[in-house]
Scaffold this motif. Structure first.
Motif, PDB file in Angstrom:
ATOM      1  N   TYR A 169      41.585 -39.140  -9.979  1.00 56.19           N
ATOM      2  CA  TYR A 169      42.001 -39.343  -8.588  1.00 56.19           C
ATOM      3  C   TYR A 169      41.356 -40.601  -8.015  1.00 56.19           C
ATOM      4  O   TYR A 169      42.015 -41.410  -7.343  1.00 56.19           O
ATOM      5  CB  TYR A 169      41.609 -38.142  -7.721  1.00 56.19           C
ATOM      6  N   ASP A 170      40.062 -40.758  -8.269  1.00 58.30           N
ATOM      7  CA  ASP A 170      39.354 -41.930  -7.753  1.00 58.30           C
ATOM      8  C   ASP A 170      39.915 -43.215  -8.354  1.00 58.30           C
ATOM      9  O   ASP A 170      40.090 -44.218  -7.654  1.00 58.30           O
ATOM     10  CB  ASP A 170      37.859 -41.828  -8.063  1.00 58.30           C
ATOM     11  N   ALA A 171      40.197 -43.174  -9.658  1.00 53.78           N
ATOM     12  CA  ALA A 171      40.694 -44.370 -10.331  1.00 53.78           C
ATOM     13  C   ALA A 171      42.021 -44.825  -9.744  1.00 53.78           C
ATOM     14  O   ALA A 171      42.296 -46.022  -9.655  1.00 53.78           O
ATOM     15  CB  ALA A 171      40.846 -44.102 -11.825  1.00 53.78           C
ATOM     16  N   LEU A 172      42.861 -43.876  -9.313  1.00 58.45           N
ATOM     17  CA  LEU A 172      44.164 -44.220  -8.774  1.00 58.45           C
ATOM     18  C   LEU A 172      44.156 -44.419  -7.266  1.00 58.45           C
ATOM     19  O   LEU A 172      45.202 -44.497  -6.634  1.00 58.45           O
ATOM     20  CB  LEU A 172      45.209 -43.168  -9.159  1.00 58.45           C
ATOM     21  N   GLY A 173      42.968 -44.520  -6.691  1.00 57.21           N
ATOM     22  CA  GLY A 173      42.861 -44.859  -5.279  1.00 57.21           C
ATOM     23  C   GLY A 173      43.212 -43.741  -4.326  1.00 57.21           C
ATOM     24  O   GLY A 173      43.539 -43.995  -3.160  1.00 57.21           O
ATOM     25  N   VAL A 174      43.140 -42.490  -4.775  1.00 54.72           N
ATOM     26  CA  VAL A 174      43.390 -41.361  -3.888  1.00 54.72           C
ATOM     27  C   VAL A 174      42.178 -41.190  -2.975  1.00 54.72           C
ATOM     28  O   VAL A 174      41.043 -41.091  -3.455  1.00 54.72           O
ATOM     29  CB  VAL A 174      43.649 -40.079  -4.698  1.00 54.72           C
ATOM     30  N   LEU A 175      42.412 -41.150  -1.673  1.00 65.84           N
ATOM     31  CA  LEU A 175      41.307 -40.993  -0.731  1.00 65.84           C
ATOM     32  C   LEU A 175      40.596 -39.664  -0.969  1.00 65.84           C
ATOM     33  O   LEU A 175      41.252 -38.647  -1.260  1.00 65.84           O
ATOM     34  CB  LEU A 175      41.823 -41.039   0.701  1.00 65.84           C
ATOM     35  N   PRO A 176      39.283 -39.621  -0.862  1.00 59.76           N
ATOM     36  CA  PRO A 176      38.577 -38.348  -1.036  1.00 59.76           C
ATOM     37  C   PRO A 176      39.052 -37.339   0.005  1.00 59.76           C
ATOM     38  O   PRO A 176      39.311 -37.696   1.156  1.00 59.76           O
ATOM     39  CB  PRO A 176      37.105 -38.716  -0.811  1.00 59.76           C
ATOM     40  N   PRO A 177      39.188 -36.064  -0.376  1.00 61.14           N
ATOM     41  CA  PRO A 177      39.605 -35.061   0.612  1.00 61.14           C
ATOM     42  C   PRO A 177      38.518 -34.845   1.650  1.00 61.14           C
ATOM     43  O   PRO A 177      37.348 -35.187   1.431  1.00 61.14           O
ATOM     44  CB  PRO A 177      39.816 -33.807  -0.237  1.00 61.14           C
ATOM     45  N   THR A 178      38.897 -34.291   2.763  1.00 60.31           N
ATOM     46  CA  THR A 178      37.902 -33.917   3.775  1.00 60.31           C
ATOM     47  C   THR A 178      36.944 -32.882   3.203  1.00 60.31           C
ATOM     48  O   THR A 178      35.743 -32.904   3.456  1.00 60.31           O
ATOM     49  CB  THR A 178      38.608 -33.354   5.013  1.00 60.31           C
ATOM     50  N   VAL A 179      37.503 -31.966   2.419  1.00 60.35           N
ATOM     51  CA  VAL A 179      36.697 -30.956   1.733  1.00 60.35           C
ATOM     52  C   VAL A 179      37.424 -30.589   0.447  1.00 60.35           C
ATOM     53  O   VAL A 179      38.655 -30.603   0.381  1.00 60.35           O
ATOM     54  CB  VAL A 179      36.480 -29.706   2.627  1.00 60.35           C
ATOM     55  N   GLU A 180      36.654 -30.282  -0.598  1.00 65.20           N
ATOM     56  CA  GLU A 180      37.231 -29.904  -1.888  1.00 65.20           C
ATOM     57  C   GLU A 180      36.577 -28.605  -2.356  1.00 65.20           C
ATOM     58  O   GLU A 180      35.662 -28.602  -3.170  1.00 65.20           O
ATOM     59  CB  GLU A 180      37.027 -31.015  -2.921  1.00 65.20           C
ATOM     60  N   PRO A 181      37.034 -27.471  -1.822  1.00 63.34           N
ATOM     61  CA  PRO A 181      36.395 -26.197  -2.137  1.00 63.34           C
ATOM     62  C   PRO A 181      36.734 -25.703  -3.537  1.00 63.34           C
ATOM     63  O   PRO A 181      37.819 -25.939  -4.070  1.00 63.34           O
ATOM     64  CB  PRO A 181      36.975 -25.254  -1.080  1.00 63.34           C
ATOM     65  N   ARG A 182      35.775 -24.989  -4.131  1.00 66.22           N
ATOM     66  CA  ARG A 182      36.000 -24.324  -5.409  1.00 66.22           C
ATOM     67  C   ARG A 182      36.280 -22.845  -5.153  1.00 66.22           C
ATOM     68  O   ARG A 182      35.681 -22.229  -4.275  1.00 66.22           O
ATOM     69  CB  ARG A 182      34.788 -24.457  -6.323  1.00 66.22           C
ATOM     70  N   ALA A 183      37.141 -22.287  -5.961  1.00 66.34           N
ATOM     71  CA  ALA A 183      37.476 -20.875  -5.795  1.00 66.34           C
ATOM     72  C   ALA A 183      36.242 -19.991  -5.897  1.00 66.34           C
ATOM     73  O   ALA A 183      36.075 -19.041  -5.124  1.00 66.34           O
ATOM     74  CB  ALA A 183      38.511 -20.468  -6.842  1.00 66.34           C
ATOM     75  N   THR A 184      35.360 -20.297  -6.850  1.00 68.00           N
ATOM     76  CA  THR A 184      34.193 -19.435  -7.066  1.00 68.00           C
ATOM     77  C   THR A 184      33.230 -19.436  -5.887  1.00 68.00           C
ATOM     78  O   THR A 184      32.376 -18.557  -5.792  1.00 68.00           O
ATOM     79  CB  THR A 184      33.433 -19.876  -8.331  1.00 68.00           C
ATOM     80  N   GLY A 185      33.368 -20.381  -4.985  1.00 70.96           N
ATOM     81  CA  GLY A 185      32.501 -20.427  -3.810  1.00 70.96           C
ATOM     82  C   GLY A 185      33.045 -19.675  -2.618  1.00 70.96           C
ATOM     83  O   GLY A 185      32.430 -19.698  -1.541  1.00 70.96           O
ATOM     84  N   HIS A 186      34.190 -18.991  -2.786  1.00 71.82           N
ATOM     85  CA  HIS A 186      34.844 -18.371  -1.629  1.00 71.82           C
ATOM     86  C   HIS A 186      35.281 -16.938  -1.898  1.00 71.82           C
ATOM     87  O   HIS A 186      36.256 -16.451  -1.331  1.00 71.82           O
ATOM     88  CB  HIS A 186      36.039 -19.231  -1.195  1.00 71.82           C
ATOM     89  N   VAL A 187      34.519 -16.252  -2.748  1.00 72.89           N
ATOM     90  CA  VAL A 187      34.822 -14.851  -3.023  1.00 72.89           C
ATOM     91  C   VAL A 187      34.703 -13.982  -1.777  1.00 72.89           C
ATOM     92  O   VAL A 187      35.546 -13.095  -1.559  1.00 72.89           O
ATOM     93  CB  VAL A 187      33.937 -14.333  -4.174  1.00 72.89           C
ATOM     94  N   PRO A 188      33.702 -14.164  -0.899  1.00 75.45           N
ATOM     95  CA  PRO A 188      33.649 -13.313   0.307  1.00 75.45           C
ATOM     96  C   PRO A 188      34.920 -13.396   1.151  1.00 75.45           C
ATOM     97  O   PRO A 188      35.405 -12.376   1.655  1.00 75.45           O
ATOM     98  CB  PRO A 188      32.431 -13.859   1.061  1.00 75.45           C
ATOM     99  N   GLU A 189      35.475 -14.611   1.306  1.00 72.69           N
ATOM    100  CA  GLU A 189      36.714 -14.746   2.076  1.00 72.69           C
ATOM    101  C   GLU A 189      37.875 -14.036   1.384  1.00 72.69           C
ATOM    102  O   GLU A 189      38.756 -13.464   2.032  1.00 72.69           O
ATOM    103  CB  GLU A 189      37.060 -16.222   2.258  1.00 72.69           C
ATOM    104  N   MET A 190      37.869 -14.036   0.053  1.00 76.66           N
ATOM    105  CA  MET A 190      38.937 -13.365  -0.697  1.00 76.66           C
ATOM    106  C   MET A 190      38.832 -11.855  -0.531  1.00 76.66           C
ATOM    107  O   MET A 190      39.856 -11.172  -0.343  1.00 76.66           O
ATOM    108  CB  MET A 190      38.848 -13.757  -2.168  1.00 76.66           C
ATOM    109  N   VAL A 191      37.628 -11.337  -0.620  1.00 76.34           N
ATOM    110  CA  VAL A 191      37.432  -9.894  -0.451  1.00 76.34           C
ATOM    111  C   VAL A 191      37.865  -9.460   0.942  1.00 76.34           C
ATOM    112  O   VAL A 191      38.523  -8.414   1.117  1.00 76.34           O
ATOM    113  CB  VAL A 191      35.961  -9.522  -0.711  1.00 76.34           C
ATOM    114  N   GLU A 192      37.540 -10.259   1.936  1.00 76.89           N
ATOM    115  CA  GLU A 192      37.935  -9.939   3.312  1.00 76.89           C
ATOM    116  C   GLU A 192      39.450  -9.938   3.457  1.00 76.89           C
ATOM    117  O   GLU A 192      40.020  -9.066   4.131  1.00 76.89           O
ATOM    118  CB  GLU A 192      37.303 -10.967   4.264  1.00 76.89           C
TER     119      GLU A 192
END
Length: 471
Positions: A101-124
């Motif tokens: 993505y960086d090589a092709l000049g894609v702007l960095p996202p505002t946030v790039e969350p990983r699924a494994t970091g959001h299990v509490p939201e999934m359970v809810e």
């Protein structure tokens, strides 16, 4: 002007209006890092990067969320084959995707969350669905939790399908399902899988289903309703259909627009690892400039299939070099100036569902006018063309004076300077021969340079050279 976008849910182009004036929230499905990225993967990110850049150019604030699905069935299987921990396998290829993505000049996202970091939201989210009667724990003791598709009458509305015409969901053992098309929200832990690939929940240890992950992360960062959800056409069903169903069944408005880019194809077949017809980004970058790959992806409308052939990137190199060469020659004459306003015709094309082929045609026409102005010494017309071309290229992420292309060009300055010394020595030989009326020698020098891919242009101030395709 008013931006119009093709909403997959509506099946038509409609006027785009942010839910909050001046602020746009975009969620784009990112990598499932089971292996190296290919051209088809990065097409989606470039397409939505162009949307983001156009929204920024037209005065909007943009929150861009691009997720990483860092745990799923394929990652676990690939990691087991390789004999490495699943999380190490996922992170290795996550880095490759980020580098692409960086090589092709894609702007960095505002946030790039990983699924494994959001299990509490999934359970809810699962708990909300169970409470509302749209989800149930499998009665077989497996620990699986399913979405009850028949409990949601609108299921199928994104892809305009009847439930009875759909194939069974193949994401879990069907024995615990009320309906074969029910899909997994949560997958119970299995003895054959690593203990580290499971989390505690009220329904037992396990891991999230693919569709649940995106709904939870989109809600976490963009709220219950947001402007745009994007991704590749192959994600419309079942992934996006299931995302929309579970989120709306839980009480969230979810995405207001659904945008999908088409495939990169080879001999009419979608590029995919399973078909063995992939063009890996690391391999392509060894043979072609990254900016040329981006130009190639932008040169087709995002909703049309991009057919790849042996000459595709050669043609893209020639086309981009014409734009790049003009910008650099104009900057030599004018001094590097800031980009101006995009031409009206360029803006009209972008507002027409991001019609990048038409937008590029406008820029190529401006280059022709600019080259004429350069030859005629018309500085005012040259300045107008230069500013318009740079502004348009900036929107498309192709401005040679912007990052990452500016740094890459600086990295090649030493080689270019060495080539310049050699070519100028040959041009001096040619000038000496012409002054002596030895035109045979002069022509031989010109032809030798041409055979080497160097084009000579005689101007009132002396001979200029450029690499073939830069004119």
């Amino acid at each position: 002007m008013t931006l119009h976008l093709h909403d997959s849910a509506a099946g038509a182009v409609r006027e785009f209006a942010p839910l909050v004036p001046g602020r746009v929230g975009i969620y784009v499905c990112g990598a499932t890092p089971q292996g190296s990225p290919h051209l088809g993967h990065v097409r989606a990110q470039v397409a939505f990067d162009v949307l983001r850049r156009w929204l920024l150019r037209t005065g909007h604030e943009v929150t861009m969320v691009r997720n990483v699905t860092d745990i799923d069935d394929k990652i676990l299987a690939k990691a087991a084959e390789a004999g490495v921990p699943w999380w190490a396998h996922a992170y290795r290829f996550e880095r490759e995707f980020a580098a692409a993505y960086d090589a092709l000049g894609v702007l960095p996202p505002t946030v790039e969350p990983r699924a494994t970091g959001h299990v509490p939201e999934m359970v809810e989210l699962i708990a909300r669905l169970v409470e509302r009667g749209h989800a149930y724990a499998a009665p077989d003791g497996s620990g699986d939790v399913y979405f009850d598709v028949r409990s949601w009458p609108s299921y199928g509305e994104l892809t305009h399908q009847s439930l009875d015409d759909m194939e069974p969901a193949a994401d879990a053992d069907p024995r615990g399902k009320r309906d074969p098309r029910d899909f997994a929200l949560w997958k119970g832990a299995k003895p054959s899988e690593p203990a580290s690939a499971s989390w505690d929940t009220p329904w037992g240890r396990g891991r999230p289903g693919w569709h649940l992950e995106c709904s939870a992360m989109a809600g976490r960062y963009l709220g219950p309703r947001f402007d745009v959800h994007g991704g590749g056409l192959d994600l419309r069903f079942p992934h996006h259909e299931n995302e929309q169903a579970q989120s709306r069944a839980a009480g969230d408005g979810f995405a207001n627009f659904w945008l999908h880019n088409h495939f990169v194809t080879m001999a009419g077949e979608k590029m995919s690892k399973s078909l063995g017809n992939v063009l890996g980004i690391p391999h392509l970058l060894r043979e072609h400039r990254a900016v040329v790959l981006r130009y190639y992806l932008v040169s087709a409308h995002y909703r049309t299939a991009l057919e790849h052939s042996a000459t595709s990137l050669v043609e893209a190199e020639a086309a981009y070099s014409r734009l790049e060469g003009f910008v650099r020659r104009a900057a030599e004459r004018l001094g590097e100036q800031p980009a101006g306003q995009v031409p009206d015709a360029f803006a009209a094309a972008m507002d027409d569902d991001l019609a990048t082929p038409a937008a590029l045609a406008v820029l190529h026409e401006a280059v022709r006018a600019g080259n004429s102005a350069l030859a005629a010494g018309d500085e005012a017309a040259l300045r107008t063309a230069y500013e318009q071309v740079r502004a348009g290229l900036d929107v498309l992420g192709l401005d040679p004076f912007s990052e990452p292309w500016a740094s890459q060009a600086q990295g090649s300055d030493t080689a270019r300077a060495a080539l310049d010394v050699l070519v100028r020595a040959r041009l001096q030989d040619r000038a000496t021969a012409r002054a002596a009326r030895d035109f045979a020698t002069a022509d031989a020098v010109r032809d030798a340079l041409k055979d080497a891919g160097i084009v000579i242009e005689d101007t009132p101030t002396g001979a200029r050279w450029s690499l073939e395709g830069e004119q």
